[in-house]
Design an enzyme around this catalytic site. Sequence first.
Site, mmCIF file in Angstrom:
data_model
loop_
_atom_site.group_PDB
_atom_site.id
_atom_site.type_symbol
_atom_site.label_atom_id
_atom_site.label_comp_id
_atom_site.label_asym_id
_atom_site.label_seq_id
_atom_site.Cartn_x
_atom_site.Cartn_y
_atom_site.Cartn_z
ATOM 1 N N GLU A 140 0.829 -1.206 0.000
ATOM 2 C CA GLU A 140 0.000 0.000 0.000
ATOM 3 C C GLU A 140 0.870 1.265 0.000
ATOM 4 O O GLU A 140 1.813 1.381 0.782
ATOM 5 C CB GLU A 140 -0.891 -0.023 1.251
ATOM 6 C CG GLU A 140 -1.929 1.099 1.299
ATOM 7 C CD GLU A 140 -2.779 1.024 2.562
ATOM 8 O OE1 GLU A 140 -2.411 0.283 3.498
ATOM 9 O OE2 GLU A 140 -3.820 1.713 2.608
ATOM 10 N N LYS A 173 -10.208 2.396 -2.175
ATOM 11 C CA LYS A 173 -10.404 1.831 -0.831
ATOM 12 C C LYS A 173 -11.770 2.215 -0.260
ATOM 13 O O LYS A 173 -12.104 3.407 -0.165
ATOM 14 C CB LYS A 173 -9.276 2.326 0.088
ATOM 15 C CG LYS A 173 -9.187 1.609 1.436
ATOM 16 C CD LYS A 173 -7.897 2.052 2.171
ATOM 17 C CE LYS A 173 -7.653 1.303 3.459
ATOM 18 N NZ LYS A 173 -6.337 1.640 4.060
ATOM 19 N N CYS A 202 -5.730 -3.120 2.540
ATOM 20 C CA CYS A 202 -5.447 -3.120 3.982
ATOM 21 C C CYS A 202 -6.685 -3.249 4.886
ATOM 22 O O CYS A 202 -7.220 -4.338 5.032
ATOM 23 C CB CYS A 202 -4.623 -1.880 4.334
ATOM 24 S SG CYS A 202 -3.669 -2.090 5.886
#
Lengths: 294, 294
Positions: free
Chosen positions: A43, A116, A153
């Site tokens: 990331e 995200k 994540c």
Amino acid sequence: MATIKIAVAQHSCCGNKNENIARYVALVAEAANKGAQIIALQELHNSHYFCQTENEEHFDLAAPIPGPDSDLLNQLAQQHNIIIVGSLFEARGHGIYHNTAVIYAPSVGLCGRYRKMHIPDDPGYYEKYYFTPGDLGFTPINSPLGKLGVLICWDQWFPEAARLMALAGAEILIYPSAIGWTPGDIDDIKQQQLDAWITVLRANAISNGVYVLAPNRSGFEPDPSDQTAGIEFWGNSLIIGPQGEIISQAGTNQKTLLIADIDTRHNETIRRQWPYLRDRRIDAYAALSARYRD
Amino acid sequence: MATIKIAVAQHSCCGNKNENIARYVALVAEAANKGAQIIALQELHNSHYFCQTENEEHFDLAAPIPGPDSDLLNQLAQQHNIIIVGSLFEARGHGIYHNTAVIYAPSVGLCGRYRKMHIPDDPGYYEKYYFTPGDLGFTPINSPLGKLGVLICWDQWFPEAARLMALAGAEILIYPSAIGWTPGDIDDIKQQQLDAWITVLRANAISNGVYVLAPNRSGFEPDPSDQTAGIEFWGNSLIIGPQGEIISQAGTNQKTLLIADIDTRHNETIRRQWPYLRDRRIDAYAALSARYRD
């Protein structure tokens, strides 16, 4: 899809962008030299983890997609004939920024992006300040190697995300990550946190009968504001099979390139043995869209 | 809720109902003697695992609730002053049978029931023949020790079930189970399957910040039809904390009573540190009610 050779990159980052780029460029070249057809990067690999503080100037780290940062990923994909899963700070419009993953493939160029969806916010991880929540939903990206369910994540803790990607045909889930410990926490707590992370990643593979890749950042980064003790990114990048088996795992600190041969036809074998998708109670799941059921 | 002492029972079963009852009655008495306030029994503890074959006569094993089988659980709860989570073959009406968990509490009697929602069907586990899918949804049962999210075995592989229970306020998830190996499978496969089971149970705890109890059957039971090699129920009953930490775990074969002190206020501590329920993207989960997203 037949057997494919995959690579997962892990490295530390620093405040020097060119140096960060040099680190993953070297890993992309190494992966290609070893015959990998796809490499997943961690990331926000271009910078230190700038979310440790809320600082307006850090928005300058963002760039449009396409733009200079994504162009470099595309160029590497073409040069090394390898699919690259990258993670960028996307400047979408004035005051609209996303934590965005992209896939570039040889010949094809940009296969697609994922913004995200689940945004964390904890002391030292002030992501809600920087990242507008994604608006592209949980949609796999079509690549020359099949449908890839790219998540990022914090998404890993939400089984909803993995399930939605699997239901849409994702054969591999990929979680570029930047997660670590608070220095000074006792070892038992650190181990339990790392273990929880590995466990949910494995469970996302098991519950859905898919492969899971998790390239994670390593190394210590100080808190520029000195309010916290900084973050020890815990590495331990993973390649996981569709019954949750760990195929390859990195150590905590070292720069690492994991490489493995996988075959997504194995998802079918596992799903025949443990056919969860057959038995979901779709008549009884509506309340998953509720905030709380009080 | 303050600290509570919980017990999880594991034992083998045979074809003799009175003998099976004697086994868990002894474990209930032992748990009470040791100060446990609640005991969770394994799936279908009154009988051998009759679902290994499809046999019409096995429906005779079912009983209404309330009925003689549930009356015994209630009587034990009153006699030993302990909350009992039991698992019964419920005869609801002519041709309507359920795999049903019940909770009985001192003074209260029947606190509520849960009818297994996800029904498996694999060679040796012909549950779709016997059990009508549950119609009570994923609703925790109110008990004198708080809201208990009772689910049953196969449900464990479905993160939707755990999430819905947590969203409805369940503080402990309880999975009465009867899961095992196929004799003759190689050890690596057996270990991977057991490991996958432990992993998803732990992930259900982690993703939701709740305790998880899993009382599982142990011992070998032959296939009466001789079509398969029977089932080696793998035991390994578990008590798991809200960050996925294993608090207590049984072995594979022995009769076991796990006992632990837990405090559901710890769920709050863990959820403050890793606040997943805050960040769910309820605007983007509608497709969880889809069969497949093709």
